[in-house]
Design an enzyme around this catalytic site. Structure first.
Site, mmCIF file in Angstrom:
data_model
loop_
_atom_site.group_PDB
_atom_site.id
_atom_site.type_symbol
_atom_site.label_atom_id
_atom_site.label_comp_id
_atom_site.label_asym_id
_atom_site.label_seq_id
_atom_site.Cartn_x
_atom_site.Cartn_y
_atom_site.Cartn_z
ATOM 1 N N ARG A 188 -47.799 -21.870 23.135
ATOM 2 C CA ARG A 188 -47.130 -22.959 24.310
ATOM 3 C C ARG A 188 -46.226 -24.105 23.790
ATOM 4 N NH1 ARG A 188 -51.644 -22.132 29.633
ATOM 5 N NH2 ARG A 188 -50.859 -19.576 29.935
ATOM 6 N N TYR A 190 -42.388 -5.487 28.765
ATOM 7 C CA TYR A 190 -43.091 -6.962 28.879
ATOM 8 C C TYR A 190 -42.935 -7.991 27.614
ATOM 9 C CZ TYR A 190 -47.409 -9.528 29.961
ATOM 10 O OH TYR A 190 -47.807 -11.196 30.201
ATOM 11 N N ASP A 205 -48.402 -9.526 34.949
ATOM 12 C CA ASP A 205 -49.676 -8.276 34.118
ATOM 13 C C ASP A 205 -50.439 -8.764 35.092
ATOM 14 O OD1 ASP A 205 -50.083 -11.108 34.701
ATOM 15 O OD2 ASP A 205 -50.914 -11.468 32.316
ATOM 16 N N GLU A 208 -47.522 -12.972 20.969
ATOM 17 C CA GLU A 208 -47.705 -11.771 22.473
ATOM 18 C C GLU A 208 -48.420 -10.781 21.943
ATOM 19 O OE1 GLU A 208 -46.395 -12.025 25.336
ATOM 20 O OE2 GLU A 208 -46.233 -14.433 25.956
ATOM 21 N N GLN A 268 -54.552 -6.574 24.272
ATOM 22 C CA GLN A 268 -55.492 -6.397 24.008
ATOM 23 C C GLN A 268 -56.959 -6.808 23.285
ATOM 24 O OE1 GLN A 268 -55.745 -1.899 23.209
ATOM 25 N NE2 GLN A 268 -55.073 -1.135 25.314
#
Length: 307
Positions: free
Chosen positions: A35, A132, A150, A47, A52
């Site tokens: 970030r 995504y 999400d 990402e 998962q």
């Protein structure tokens, strides 16, 4: 507005809702190193690793990965087997993500002269980058994305504004709610809200949720939400054994089923529940993902890493 999709913000003061969330996020949020950067390569790595995989495991792996391969040029020049072995060593889930990330780095270097494309559409052309992930990289690196949708975002929209549990409705609501030109902070903020204040067990007051005064669930006390399966435990999972297989074959030129089995599972029995049939099934998946090669048939099958 899409035909047949209801307007969930008909009675909502959007400017106030947007301002409240952005102010809440900018005042305080969880600290993750990705970030603090707008480098698209560093964001893409985060990402892909986060798919998962619990974020607590990702931070160290992300830092180690970038120490080893700090640019797409470095990653593209690496041996794929090295990248796959790193993935397994850090318990990052399915090893084909490492393969795709390596191939995406090669694309950046060969097809884009080392420069990342900046739109979700172009980013989707990279190997292993779905809609995504492409949108997330466009948002967080270039402030040029659509709303991210999400499981956290769906939960927030369902509870706060009564958004129907429908993919088109979630997509429309998320994009309508996001202020123009704010995709970087907005997408981080609404995912943060779902992650810390509006989890499966909500913590509205404890986390000073900025949407309490607007939220249907907060006022009704009904915090039901779409059924979002929890991430399965890693220990004992198929992902864990895939990683063990790759690590073990990295130490040996090749192994037969009954040589490999006991090395990855102490209760391996050739004809048992966790025996040759179970092992061959996992090896076949890894071969289909082009991570290893299989020779021979039946009980004579021999496995080796793909080089």
């Amino acid at each position: 507005m899409s035909e047949g999709v209801p307007n969930v913000f008909e009675d909502v003061e959007l400017a106030a809702v947007r301002s409240a969330l952005l102010e809440w996020y900018r005042e305080d949020h969880r600290s993750f190193p990705w970030r603090e950067t707008t480098d698209p390569y560093e964001i893409l790595v985060s990402e892909v690793m986060s798919q998962q995989t619990q974020l607590g495991r990702v931070v160290e792996a992300w830092e180690d990965f970038l120490d080893r391969w700090p640019t797409t040029e470095d990653l593209a020049a690496a041996e794929r087997a090295e990248v796959v072995a790193f993935w397994s060593d850090h318990s990052l889930g399915y090893n084909n993500r490492a393969k795709y990330l390596h191939e995406a780095a090669e694309q950046i270097e060969t097809d884009y002269d080392g420069s990342f494309p900046d739109s979700p559409e172009e980013l989707s052309e990279l190997m292993g980058v779905g809609p995504y992930t492409a949108n997330a990289v466009a948002s967080f690196a270039f402030n040029n994305g659509d709303a991210v949708v999400d499981t956290n975002v769906k939960r927030v929209l369902y509870r706060a504004f009564g958004c129907p549990d429908d993919a088109a409705a979630f997509e429309q609501a998320a994009n309508e709610l996001m202020p123009a030109g704010e995709s970087r902070d907005w997408n981080n903020a609404i995912m943060e809200l779902g992650g810390v204040a509006c989890g499966q067990t909500p913590a509205c007051d404890e986390q000073s949720c900025p949407w309490r005064e607007y939220c249907d669930a907060y006022h009704s006390g009904d915090f039901t939400a779409p059924d979002v399966p929890e991430q399965p435990d890693f220990e004992g999972s198929r992902r864990q054994f895939r990683g063990r297989i790759v690590n073990t074959l990295g130490e040996h030129d090749e192994l037969g089923l009954d040589e490999l089995g006991p090395r990855i599972r102490v209760d391996y029995q050739p004809d048992g529940n966790y025996g040759r049939e179970w092992l061959r099934d996992i090896l076949t998946d890894l071969a289909e993902d082009e991570l290893l090669e299989l020779d021979g048939e039946g009980d004579e099958t021999v496995a080796r890493l793909r080089r």
